[in-house]
Design a protein around this motif. Structure first.
Motif, mmCIF file in Angstrom:
data_model
loop_
_atom_site.group_PDB
_atom_site.id
_atom_site.type_symbol
_atom_site.label_atom_id
_atom_site.label_comp_id
_atom_site.label_asym_id
_atom_site.label_seq_id
_atom_site.Cartn_x
_atom_site.Cartn_y
_atom_site.Cartn_z
ATOM 1 N N LEU A 106 58.814 43.793 44.910
ATOM 2 C CA LEU A 106 57.846 43.787 43.701
ATOM 3 C C LEU A 106 57.117 45.353 44.014
ATOM 4 O O LEU A 106 56.977 46.093 43.065
ATOM 5 N N GLY A 107 56.834 45.626 45.232
ATOM 6 C CA GLY A 107 56.068 46.854 45.599
ATOM 7 C C GLY A 107 56.951 48.013 45.396
ATOM 8 O O GLY A 107 56.394 49.122 44.580
ATOM 9 N N HIS A 108 58.092 47.893 45.575
ATOM 10 C CA HIS A 108 58.900 48.949 45.383
ATOM 11 C C HIS A 108 59.162 49.199 44.119
ATOM 12 O O HIS A 108 59.371 50.312 43.502
ATOM 13 N N ALA A 109 59.329 48.159 43.277
ATOM 14 C CA ALA A 109 59.498 48.391 41.692
ATOM 15 C C ALA A 109 58.168 49.007 41.068
ATOM 16 O O ALA A 109 58.306 49.880 40.109
ATOM 17 N N ILE A 110 57.126 48.528 41.402
ATOM 18 C CA ILE A 110 55.788 49.229 40.947
ATOM 19 C C ILE A 110 55.668 50.779 41.230
ATOM 20 O O ILE A 110 55.510 51.347 40.351
ATOM 21 N N ASP A 111 56.105 50.768 42.558
ATOM 22 C CA ASP A 111 56.016 52.374 42.874
ATOM 23 C C ASP A 111 56.775 53.176 41.946
ATOM 24 O O ASP A 111 56.705 54.505 41.803
ATOM 25 N N SER A 112 57.957 52.679 41.647
ATOM 26 C CA SER A 112 59.062 53.481 41.267
ATOM 27 C C SER A 112 58.709 53.991 39.806
ATOM 28 O O SER A 112 59.354 55.160 39.521
ATOM 29 N N ILE A 113 57.922 53.366 39.124
ATOM 30 C CA ILE A 113 57.552 53.847 37.919
ATOM 31 C C ILE A 113 55.929 53.985 37.731
ATOM 32 O O ILE A 113 55.432 54.349 36.648
ATOM 33 N N GLY A 114 55.413 53.487 38.652
ATOM 34 C CA GLY A 114 53.842 53.740 38.798
ATOM 35 C C GLY A 114 53.418 52.595 37.745
ATOM 36 O O GLY A 114 52.322 53.039 36.861
ATOM 37 N N ALA A 115 53.765 51.647 37.968
ATOM 38 C CA ALA A 115 53.429 50.590 36.963
ATOM 39 C C ALA A 115 51.935 49.928 37.232
ATOM 40 O O ALA A 115 51.423 50.189 38.190
ATOM 41 N N LYS A 116 51.215 49.591 35.962
ATOM 42 C CA LYS A 116 49.969 49.105 35.924
ATOM 43 C C LYS A 116 49.972 47.456 35.554
ATOM 44 O O LYS A 116 49.081 46.941 35.579
ATOM 45 N N ARG A 117 51.190 47.027 35.201
ATOM 46 C CA ARG A 117 51.280 45.721 34.464
ATOM 47 C C ARG A 117 52.529 45.124 35.188
ATOM 48 O O ARG A 117 53.481 45.659 35.352
ATOM 49 N N VAL A 118 52.410 43.750 35.651
ATOM 50 C CA VAL A 118 53.506 42.998 36.239
ATOM 51 C C VAL A 118 53.349 41.666 35.675
ATOM 52 O O VAL A 118 52.303 40.973 35.247
ATOM 53 N N GLY B 242 45.485 46.210 42.075
ATOM 54 C CA GLY B 242 45.005 46.541 40.870
ATOM 55 C C GLY B 242 46.006 46.508 39.647
ATOM 56 O O GLY B 242 45.783 46.880 38.821
ATOM 57 N N MET B 243 46.813 45.427 39.599
ATOM 58 C CA MET B 243 47.766 45.020 38.802
ATOM 59 C C MET B 243 47.292 44.012 37.776
ATOM 60 O O MET B 243 46.618 43.100 38.064
ATOM 61 N N THR B 244 47.391 44.380 36.506
ATOM 62 C CA THR B 244 47.110 43.605 35.429
ATOM 63 C C THR B 244 48.205 42.508 35.374
ATOM 64 O O THR B 244 49.218 43.111 34.710
ATOM 65 N N ALA B 245 48.291 41.418 35.636
ATOM 66 C CA ALA B 245 49.194 40.517 35.903
ATOM 67 C C ALA B 245 49.337 39.339 34.837
ATOM 68 O O ALA B 245 48.341 38.777 34.663
ATOM 69 N N VAL B 246 50.559 39.065 34.486
ATOM 70 C CA VAL B 246 50.620 37.939 33.518
ATOM 71 C C VAL B 246 51.770 37.158 34.355
ATOM 72 O O VAL B 246 52.867 37.169 34.875
ATOM 73 N N ILE B 247 51.041 35.791 34.817
ATOM 74 C CA ILE B 247 52.125 34.876 35.654
ATOM 75 C C ILE B 247 52.374 33.687 34.628
ATOM 76 O O ILE B 247 51.281 33.074 34.072
ATOM 77 N N THR B 248 53.549 33.394 34.523
ATOM 78 C CA THR B 248 53.796 32.255 33.621
ATOM 79 C C THR B 248 53.970 30.853 34.433
ATOM 80 O O THR B 248 54.332 31.046 35.738
ATOM 81 N N GLY B 249 53.658 29.678 33.780
ATOM 82 C CA GLY B 249 53.671 28.691 34.408
ATOM 83 C C GLY B 249 54.141 27.481 33.527
ATOM 84 O O GLY B 249 53.945 27.630 32.520
ATOM 85 N N GLU B 250 55.107 26.648 34.118
ATOM 86 C CA GLU B 250 55.287 25.376 33.305
ATOM 87 C C GLU B 250 54.073 24.552 33.325
ATOM 88 O O GLU B 250 53.305 24.073 34.200
ATOM 89 N N LYS B 251 53.924 23.636 32.018
ATOM 90 C CA LYS B 251 52.882 22.957 32.030
ATOM 91 C C LYS B 251 53.142 21.701 32.698
ATOM 92 O O LYS B 251 54.221 21.067 32.828
ATOM 93 N N GLY B 252 52.279 21.251 33.307
ATOM 94 C CA GLY B 252 52.282 20.057 34.220
ATOM 95 C C GLY B 252 51.914 18.840 33.493
ATOM 96 O O GLY B 252 51.181 18.654 32.390
ATOM 97 N N GLU B 253 51.886 17.586 34.244
ATOM 98 C CA GLU B 253 51.616 16.399 33.688
ATOM 99 C C GLU B 253 50.320 16.078 33.668
ATOM 100 O O GLU B 253 49.598 15.838 32.492
ATOM 101 N N ALA B 254 49.616 16.286 34.530
ATOM 102 C CA ALA B 254 48.115 16.231 34.748
ATOM 103 C C ALA B 254 47.336 17.261 34.903
ATOM 104 O O ALA B 254 46.200 17.337 34.489
ATOM 105 N N SER B 255 48.016 18.211 35.646
ATOM 106 C CA SER B 255 47.166 19.535 35.579
ATOM 107 C C SER B 255 47.711 20.582 34.781
ATOM 108 O O SER B 255 48.613 20.432 33.985
ATOM 109 N N ILE B 256 47.158 21.666 34.698
ATOM 110 C CA ILE B 256 47.667 22.979 33.838
ATOM 111 C C ILE B 256 49.091 23.229 33.925
ATOM 112 O O ILE B 256 49.951 23.566 32.977
ATOM 113 N N THR B 257 49.367 23.284 35.229
ATOM 114 C CA THR B 257 50.703 23.796 35.521
ATOM 115 C C THR B 257 51.334 22.749 36.324
ATOM 116 O O THR B 257 50.621 22.129 37.211
ATOM 117 N N ARG B 258 52.591 22.623 36.438
ATOM 118 C CA ARG B 258 53.430 21.607 37.370
ATOM 119 C C ARG B 258 53.044 21.706 38.836
ATOM 120 O O ARG B 258 52.946 20.761 39.595
#
Lengths: 577, 110
Positions: free
Chosen positions: A124-136, A169-185
């Protein structure tokens, strides 16, 4: 963008997502430099949201991004989002986006002893550095749980990963599967606590609606409602409808309906620009025709109009409207009119509204006709329909778009009752009715209400022919409103009566004239008689005077002859005697 | 130590080693050193003369991580013989390493 949630502090920076409506709900975007958890069940649009966040960031906000995927591979993702108009290959070529597919095949992996996920960090670090990413974007990091048996290590490492993303300092979006009782599985919400968005894909009455909700957003005000959204041709579109406030401008500009006598009923000038008009009525009362006429009139003025038809296809609509003298085809050709036909059952009500929202924003019309709203509300309860329609109406009002909604009323209730849910949202309400009497059905129109203008309280007969639409006065016969042939009969009858009356008058006048002539004759006779008498009297007087004069002259002459010297004075005196 | 020299001992057969192994590590951590020591010992015991080990330090060549789909370290990748197999961890459990490499322990077969 609406500033309905002012920034709480300057320290909490937000990164705009560029997704229609989402920035409005979140008051500016996702928290900058922090991870945001987007979760929902399969097929709810998590990946779409994530990739749009990244693509818009790279193309519109100058923030390159890294998309690390754990499920699809890069090629599949590229193919999938091409339908939204995103060309990932090009963006990758421009070094604006890096796609990295982390493939974890449980069967290929043996686990022995201690390890950590430093490899992932390095990638991930390598990918971020390769383009100067701000978002992940990490989509879906939960796949690691399926691939790695040792969840204790995994959890510790995920915690470290999110911390690491924050530190970088990455603005990140992490996706997650909906869980039965909790927000994510797997309880990812434990680690990502700054902003949580849930997506939902709900089926009610066999109709599916996507909804989005910002469950939490630390340190900022945000809309907490569920907002419907669609994945359209230009990406995600969230309808932040309840956030719209009741602060739209009220125009005093009036626009005609296209039916002159209807305008007369509405204070002579038609409806206000930007107001909402409800046309309700039983089947076949001519609701659609009034709506089409309204659109036609707008196009005649050179304005744009959209017709949302939920009963007829565009072709059918054009043909049917031509039969009542409304030719819409030239407007369609000129690009002034758009006709959008779809089955009401294709989506839920809210989905329809989001689509209307999108279409209206793209076309910028001045008049929108929805024919009919009652079809949209087919399966929903009225309690649900009202807020969603209110959102649409408010949205249109805000853009100063005049809206016309037709609504089919059901037979059972009184026509005034059947639209309780939406009528209060409407500025002008026209009621069309069928009256069956004397062996025929006729249409009646009346203005139930029209805010802010003097309007007629009269019921008019509504006529449709190949020459167009017109209104006629109705006749009141006994306790009934007379229409159609009964009205014609009544008209004839009244005309006959009027003629009879006129004849009577003429006769009386003639009699009077005759009488006057007789009187005149009498008067003339009397005058003649009077004149005759007068002449007689005058004659008698003249005769007498003559005699007197003659006698005097005789006596004078005799005195002269006898005395001869009588003085003049004497003679005068005598003469006077 | 970018790519470590081959650790081959070919006492009898001069043919190419049948086991081509790669060990991915991230710096000289305790875990990576343990893993390397464990690997060397196991190979010497069971695969003497038939193996080749390449050690890749991802902190120095991060670009190589994606190629072999590395996400955990240390990871041992059996590149040959096919199919590719991966063993993650410090290789402290010899039995599991052998299962993972699909190698018959010397003591049992010989």
């Amino acid at each position: 963008m609406d500033k309905q949630a002012p920034p709480i502090s300057a320290t909490l920076l937000k990164s705009p997502t560029g997704i229609t409506g989402l920035d409005e709900i979140t008051g500016g975007g996702l928290p900058s430099g922090r991870p945001t958890l987007v979760c929902g069940s399969a097929g709810c649009g998590k990946t779409m949201l994530a990739i749009e966040f990244l693509v818009r960031g790279a193309t519109q906000f100058g923030e390159p991004g890294v998309f690390m995927m754990f499920e699809e591979n890069a090629q599949e993702l590229t193919d999938n989002v091409r339908s939204l108009g995103f060309d990932l290959d090009e963006l990758v070529g421009q070094k604006k986006i890096v796609l990295d597919h982390v493939h974890i095949e449980r069967s290929e992996i043996e686990e022995t002893g201690e390890y950590d996920l430093e490899g992932l960090f390095i990638r991930l670090g390598h990918a971020i550095d390769s383009i100067g990413a701000k978002r992940v974007v990490l989509d879906t990091v939960e796949a690691l749980f399926a691939g790695l048996p040792n969840h204790a290590i995994l959890r510790a490492e995920l915690r470290r990963l999110f911390r690491w993303l924050k530190d970088r300092g990455m603005t990140a979006v992490i996706t997650g599967e909906k869980g039965e009782a909790s927000i994510t599985r797997y309880g990812l919400e434990e680690y990502v606590a700054d902003c949580v968005i849930t997506l939902d894909h709900r089926v009610a009455e066999q109709i599916c609606t996507r909804r989005l909700r910002v469950v939490k957003y630390r340190g900022t005000a945000h809309g907490t409602n569920e907002y419907p959204f669609i994945i359209g041709k230009r990406g995600l579109s969230v309808l932040p409808i309840t956030s719209i406030q009741l602060d739209h401008k009220a125009s005093s500009d009036r626009i005609p309906t296209g039916i002159a006598r209807l305008d007369d009923m509405l204070g002579g000038k038609g409806v206000y620009r930007g107001s909402s008009v409800l046309i309700s009525g039983a089947p076949g009362t001519g609701k659609s025709s009034i709506g089409a006429k309204f659109a036609d009139t707008a196009c005649r003025r050179g304005e744009r109009a959209i017709l949302f038809a939920y009963e007829e296809s565009p072709e059918q609509l054009l043909r049917n409207m031509r039969s009542v003298g409304i030719d819409l085809a030239p407007w369609v050709k000129k690009g002034l009119l758009q006709i959008h036909s779809s089955r009401p059952t294709m989506h839920g009500l809210e989905q329809h509204l989001v689509m209307m929202h999108d279409t209206v924003l793209a076309f910028q019309p001045s008049v929108v006709v929805v024919d009919p709203i009652s079809n949209l509300t087919l399966d929903d309860t009225e309690a649900e329909v009202k807020p969603t329609l209110m959102r649409l109406i408010d949205f249109l009002k805000k853009l100063q778009i005049t809206s016309v909604f037709t609504s089919l009323t059901t037979g059972g209730n009184a026509p005034e009752d059947s639209q309780i849910g939406v009528s209060s949202l409407m500025d002008t309400w026209l009621l069309l009715r069928n009256v069956e009497f004397n062996g025929e059905r006729n249409r009646l129109i009346s203005v139930l209400k029209s805010r802010g203008m003097a309007h007629s309280n009269q019921v008019r007969e509504f006529l449709m022919s190949d020459a167009g639409i017109d209104l006629r006065d109705v006749y009141l016969g006994g306790d009934r409103v007379l229409t159609g042939t009964a009205r014609v009969a009544q008209e004839t009858q009244e005309r006959a009566a009027a003629e009879l009356r006129q004849e009577d008058h003429a006769r009386k006048l003639r009699q009077l004239a005759a009488k006057r002539k007789a009187l005149d004759a009498q008067i003339a006779a009397l005058v003649a008689e009077g004149e005759a008498e007068e002449a007689e009297v005058n004659f008698a007087i003249a005769q007498e005077t003559m005699q007197t004069n003659t006698t005097q002259q005789n006596s004078d002459a005799m005195g002269h002859l006898r005395g001869g010297n009588t003085t003049e004075g004497n003679s005068l005196t005598k003469g006077k005697r | 130590m970018n790519t470590q020299a081959t650790q081959t001992k070919q006492p009898e057969t001069p043919t190419a080693p049948s086991f081509e192994l790669r060990l991915y590590v991230a710096g000289q951590t305790a875990k990576s050193l343990t893993a390397f020591a464990n690997l060397k010992r196991i190979c010497e015991t069971h695969l003497a003369g038939q193996y080749r080990i390449e050690v890749i330090d991802l902190t120095k060549t991060p670009a190589l991580a994606a190629g072999d789909q590395i996400f955990a370290v240390p990871t041992l990748v059996r590149r040959l013989p096919e199919p590719i197999k991966k063993i993650i961890g410090d290789l402290s459990n010899e039995e599991r390493v052998l299962v993972g490499l699909d190698v018959q322990p010397v003591g049992e077969t010989a």
